[in-house]
Design a protein around this motif. Structure first.
Motif, PDB file in Angstrom:
ATOM      1  N   UNK A  75      79.151 -20.593  34.083  1.00  0.00           N
ATOM      2  CA  UNK A  75      78.571 -19.248  34.149  1.00  0.00           C
ATOM      3  C   UNK A  75      77.661 -19.042  35.360  1.00  0.00           C
ATOM      4  N   UNK A  76      77.957 -19.778  36.453  1.00  0.00           N
ATOM      5  CA  UNK A  76      77.229 -19.552  37.705  1.00  0.00           C
ATOM      6  C   UNK A  76      77.600 -18.156  38.210  1.00  0.00           C
ATOM      7  N   UNK A  77      76.668 -17.426  38.734  1.00  0.00           N
ATOM      8  CA  UNK A  77      76.910 -16.068  39.244  1.00  0.00           C
ATOM      9  C   UNK A  77      77.721 -15.269  38.217  1.00  0.00           C
ATOM     10  N   UNK A  78      77.115 -15.115  37.056  1.00  0.00           N
ATOM     11  CA  UNK A  78      77.781 -14.493  35.903  1.00  0.00           C
ATOM     12  C   UNK A  78      78.319 -13.095  36.222  1.00  0.00           C
ATOM     13  N   UNK A  79      77.623 -12.370  37.144  1.00  0.00           N
ATOM     14  CA  UNK A  79      78.052 -11.004  37.458  1.00  0.00           C
ATOM     15  C   UNK A  79      79.509 -10.958  37.915  1.00  0.00           C
ATOM     16  N   UNK A 114      88.274 -19.176  32.192  1.00  0.00           N
ATOM     17  CA  UNK A 114      89.154 -19.293  31.014  1.00  0.00           C
ATOM     18  C   UNK A 114      88.432 -18.815  29.748  1.00  0.00           C
ATOM     19  N   UNK A 115      87.151 -19.114  29.629  1.00  0.00           N
ATOM     20  CA  UNK A 115      86.392 -18.673  28.453  1.00  0.00           C
ATOM     21  C   UNK A 115      86.309 -17.144  28.435  1.00  0.00           C
ATOM     22  N   UNK A 153      73.984 -25.553  30.858  1.00  0.00           N
ATOM     23  CA  UNK A 153      72.700 -24.934  30.485  1.00  0.00           C
ATOM     24  C   UNK A 153      72.726 -23.405  30.500  1.00  0.00           C
ATOM     25  N   UNK A 154      73.625 -22.798  31.312  1.00  0.00           N
ATOM     26  CA  UNK A 154      73.669 -21.327  31.384  1.00  0.00           C
ATOM     27  C   UNK A 154      74.768 -20.742  30.474  1.00  0.00           C
ATOM     28  N   UNK A 155      75.509 -21.611  29.799  1.00  0.00           N
ATOM     29  CA  UNK A 155      76.612 -21.146  28.961  1.00  0.00           C
ATOM     30  C   UNK A 155      76.072 -20.657  27.610  1.00  0.00           C
ATOM     31  N   UNK A 156      76.416 -19.418  27.207  1.00  0.00           N
ATOM     32  CA  UNK A 156      75.933 -18.940  25.911  1.00  0.00           C
ATOM     33  C   UNK A 156      76.336 -19.900  24.780  1.00  0.00           C
ATOM     34  N   UNK A 157      75.410 -20.153  23.848  1.00  0.00           N
ATOM     35  CA  UNK A 157      75.629 -21.222  22.855  1.00  0.00           C
ATOM     36  C   UNK A 157      76.845 -20.966  21.953  1.00  0.00           C
ATOM     37  N   UNK A 158      77.167 -19.683  21.712  1.00  0.00           N
ATOM     38  CA  UNK A 158      78.338 -19.448  20.845  1.00  0.00           C
ATOM     39  C   UNK A 158      79.633 -19.950  21.493  1.00  0.00           C
ATOM     40  N   UNK A 159      79.677 -19.934  22.839  1.00  0.00           N
ATOM     41  CA  UNK A 159      80.887 -20.412  23.520  1.00  0.00           C
ATOM     42  C   UNK A 159      80.920 -21.939  23.577  1.00  0.00           C
TER      43      UNK A 159
END
Ligand code: SAM
Length: 272
Positions: A75-79, A114-115, A153-159
């Motif tokens: 989830x780097x540069x999520x935008x 992919x997620x 660390x930046x990945x939402x926990x539900x994923x």
């Protein structure tokens, strides 16, 4: 101590094989990597080492692996992922949607894609992701799909719960269902023939690489990526990697508040 002459020979080898430019101030970095490699190979003379680098492709691959910077995380540069999610729902390219992540480093970027696509597309079989990196060891790690706390660390926990298996408190492995959606290859963005062999892609992520290139290598890479981008397809670059002043092959467009680059087709170009 690496003399200016030897540093110059080594950085020329690096540039010719990767496009990466090493300035004088990075001499110590190259020196440390070379020292380490020479020790591993049991070579004591720099002259012999350079001779081997030029003659032996496997030694060169190991050297490239040592000097590449693989910094990346989920989830780097999520935008950009948000913009991609928006575009795949709006554009009608047909299926499967094909996405390239080059450079993919150790896999965090293509697996993040992919997620996101698994979440927004009704049928998860509707996309194919390819990850490419010049660093053979990064590709081995990407194929393994095992990640540290820092990577996620930046990945939402539900994923994390949905797409990973916890190995222990420190390590998580991508589930096979997601792993199957991503194919990985060792390859060079400057290698036109290799890239053409991958086919065409609707979305190309080339993030945090061109910043290490000079103008000549950057233009070559962008030309190569143009050739493998499908008509009307999109190129995603890192936030410090604008190409709007150097090429008209892609036009900047704003999507969900961020800039991405849309391939300019030959017909559109003729209108000007
Ligand atoms: C900083 S990482 C970027 C990874 C990911 N795109 C991101 O933004 O998180 C840069 C990667 O570029 C790779 N690389 C360097 N030169 C390359 C080249 N000529 N072709 C393909 N990959 C290259 C390196 O091995 C490294 O893994």
């Amino acid at each position: 101590m690496l003399t200016p002459l030897y540093f110059d020979i080594l950085r020329t080898i690096i540039y010719e094989n990767t496009g990466i430019v090493f300035e004088e101030k990075k001499s110590y970095f190259v020196e440390n990597r070379v020292k380490e490699h020479m020790e591993e190979l049991g070579i004591s003379s720099l002259k012999d080492y350079i001779f081997k680098l030029k003659k032996d492709k496997n030694i060169l691959r190991d050297f490239i692996s040592k000097i590449t910077v693989n910094e990346t995380y989920f989830y780097r540069e999520y935008y950009h992922l948000k913009a991609l999610a928006f575009l795949v729902q709006k554009e009608n390219f047909g299926f499967p949607i094909r996405i390239l992540s080059i450079p993919c480093s150790t896999g965090e970027e293509p697996y993040s894609i992919a997620i996101v696509l698994s979440e927004v597309l009704i049928n998860p079989l509707n996309f194919e992701i390819t990850g490419v990196d010049i660093d053979k060891n990064a590709i081995i790690k990407a194929k393994q799909g095992i990640y540290s706390k820092r990577s996620i660390s930046k990945l939402p926990s539900q994923y994390l719960k949905k797409y990973f298996i916890e190995i222990n408190n420190e390590r998580w492995q991508i589930k096979d269902t997601l792993k199957k959606r991503v194919k990985f290859y060792e390859g060079n963005v400057l290698d036109r023939i290799f890239l053409k062999g991958l086919g065409k892609f609707h979305y190309v992520f080339c993030k945090n690489l061109l910043i290490y290139f000079d103008n000549k290598a950057r233009l070559k890479a962008v030309n190569n990526l143009y050739d493998i981008t499908a008509e009307g397809g999109y190129l995603f670059l890192g936030h410090a990697e604008s190409i709007s002043n150097s090429t008209a092959l892609f036009e900047p467009v704003k999507v969900e508040g961020t800039i991405v680059y849309r391939k300019v087709t030959e017909e559109e170009d003729e209108e000007f």
